[in-house]
Write an enzyme that holds these catalytic residues in place. Sequence first.
Site, short mmCIF file in Angstrom:
data_model
loop_
_atom_site.label_atom_id
_atom_site.label_comp_id
_atom_site.label_asym_id
_atom_site.label_seq_id
_atom_site.Cartn_x
_atom_site.Cartn_y
_atom_site.Cartn_z
N TRP A 187 2.89 -1.46 -4.32
CA TRP A 187 1.66 -1.10 -3.62
C TRP A 187 1.73 0.34 -3.46
CZ3 TRP A 187 1.58 1.19 1.39
CH2 TRP A 187 0.54 1.72 1.91
N GLU A 228 -0.29 -4.85 -5.92
CA GLU A 228 -1.09 -5.35 -4.83
C GLU A 228 -2.39 -4.46 -4.62
OE1 GLU A 228 -0.20 -5.55 -0.01
OE2 GLU A 228 1.44 -5.11 -1.42
N LYS A 230 -5.79 -3.03 -2.44
CA LYS A 230 -5.87 -2.93 -1.07
C LYS A 230 -7.42 -2.35 -0.86
CE LYS A 230 -1.73 -3.00 1.06
NZ LYS A 230 -1.31 -3.84 2.13
N ASP A 261 -3.11 -9.68 -0.47
CA ASP A 261 -2.84 -9.34 1.08
C ASP A 261 -4.02 -9.84 1.57
OD1 ASP A 261 -2.42 -8.47 3.41
OD2 ASP A 261 -1.37 -6.65 2.75
N HIS A 264 -6.46 -7.35 3.96
CA HIS A 264 -6.94 -6.22 3.43
C HIS A 264 -8.20 -6.53 2.57
CE1 HIS A 264 -4.12 -3.31 5.15
NE2 HIS A 264 -3.25 -4.03 4.94
N HIS A 288 0.33 -11.90 0.26
CA HIS A 288 1.16 -11.21 1.59
C HIS A 288 0.18 -12.01 2.58
CE1 HIS A 288 3.38 -7.67 0.14
NE2 HIS A 288 3.90 -8.88 -0.15
N ASP A 296 -8.63 -4.46 8.10
CA ASP A 296 -7.48 -3.41 7.63
C ASP A 296 -6.41 -3.57 8.94
OD1 ASP A 296 -5.91 -1.50 6.84
OD2 ASP A 296 -7.32 0.02 7.59
N ASP A 298 -2.66 -5.91 10.38
CA ASP A 298 -1.40 -6.77 9.94
C ASP A 298 -1.04 -7.39 11.17
OD1 ASP A 298 -0.97 -6.40 6.65
OD2 ASP A 298 -1.06 -4.21 7.62
N ASP A 328 3.40 -10.68 5.60
CA ASP A 328 3.28 -9.28 5.78
C ASP A 328 2.57 -9.02 6.91
OD1 ASP A 328 3.14 -6.61 5.33
OD2 ASP A 328 1.82 -6.62 3.71
#
Length: 426
Positions: A187, A228, A230, A261, A264, A288, A296, A298, A328
């Site tokens: 990433w 990855e 985003k 992910d 995201h 992830h 946005d 985690d 993640d």
Amino acid sequence: MTKSETVEQAYKVAKERYAELGVDTDAALKELKKVKLSVHCWQGDDIHGFLFPNQELTGGIGVSGNYPGIARTPDELSGDLSEALSLIPGQHKVQLHAIYAVTDKKKDLTDLEPEDFSYWVDWAKKEKVGLDMNGTFFSHPMVKDNFTLASPDKDVRDFWIEHGKRSRTIANYFGKELGQQSVNNFWIPDGFKDNPIDKADPRLRLIDSLDEIIKKPYDEKNTIEAFEGKLFGTGIESYTVGSHLFYNNYAISRNKLWTIDAGHWHPTEDVSDKFSAFLPFGKGLMLHVSRPVRWDSDHVVIFDEALVRIARSLVRDNELSKTNIGLDFFDATINRVAAWVIGARATQKALLQAMLEPIEQLKKAELNFDFTTRLAETEELKSYPFGAVWDEFCLQNDVPVGTDWLNNIHQYEKDVQFKRSNLINA
């Protein structure tokens, strides 16, 4: 009656209830045990690492909170991971970032060798876990104006290309030493804060850089690359070079893995719907698993509807064999070891609940346009005694049942974590 006897009794009842629908709970437990999660090391130390522990986080990354007991050394971080793994049923993997190299020499990202990760390989052998790899393309002076592999500056690109090559060498080392494939995830944070004129050239430069990184072949028995995309915020709000569609296409065209992910994407997008659209064409997925809040972010994974949909898609469409599931997230407002346990156990619960469906029966009803049966059974399943099956899974794997694991965390805080200073280099 002991707790284990209570669990066994409840499981017996649950087993009978699910059998009425044609679901074999014992078979589901065996299937769940095969699923290896990849637990991310960076939750334990707020992404400081050991190469540049005092380096300011960049690339749109930020960690909130200052809960006491942060890991500051390799032994503290590996100890915290061992504690977490002891409370998560099953046998799993751990994801490392390049900045977690353990060396007594001053090294940059372009100097790293497999020997700088021998500490982690020795620990992984002791814990009987696999290791996955991530190159660290952020929080470094060579990230110039939010650009790395897509930079217009050749010196910048060359630096990060070399780092990418070294991350592959290290991932190959993990695979050879541990006897299981190491997924090497890429990433990069490249992009523009405001609207760019040229959207094409940065992506062409990124393609050239990535192609140079993966030029040398490695046995996929040892390692494979994942890329990855985003939808990222801070600093690159208007344009992300490595977007979801970019890496979707790159992964398919290079026969590599695509990393999704969950934290995201736009809030209205259903991440789980991407799997069946990609996998008929792509080699496989790296997930992830994260939890976005408004967009946005985690947050620690919880057993929510988004996670349930992810698990259902993987299980119902028989996609687990082509999917690597990694965690993640990073939260320093709570006990960092507890965060690992909460997120991993939530992910396993979601997978188990999906495995406890009469999938073939439901597919047959759907094929016959019997939407009444489909809706009725899926609704009734929501109140089936899934928790009793989960408790049995924990019991079979010698980990605490219910919230008993929290007692272990409180004791670990008292005996280990709360005796640490919060200074990174103290």
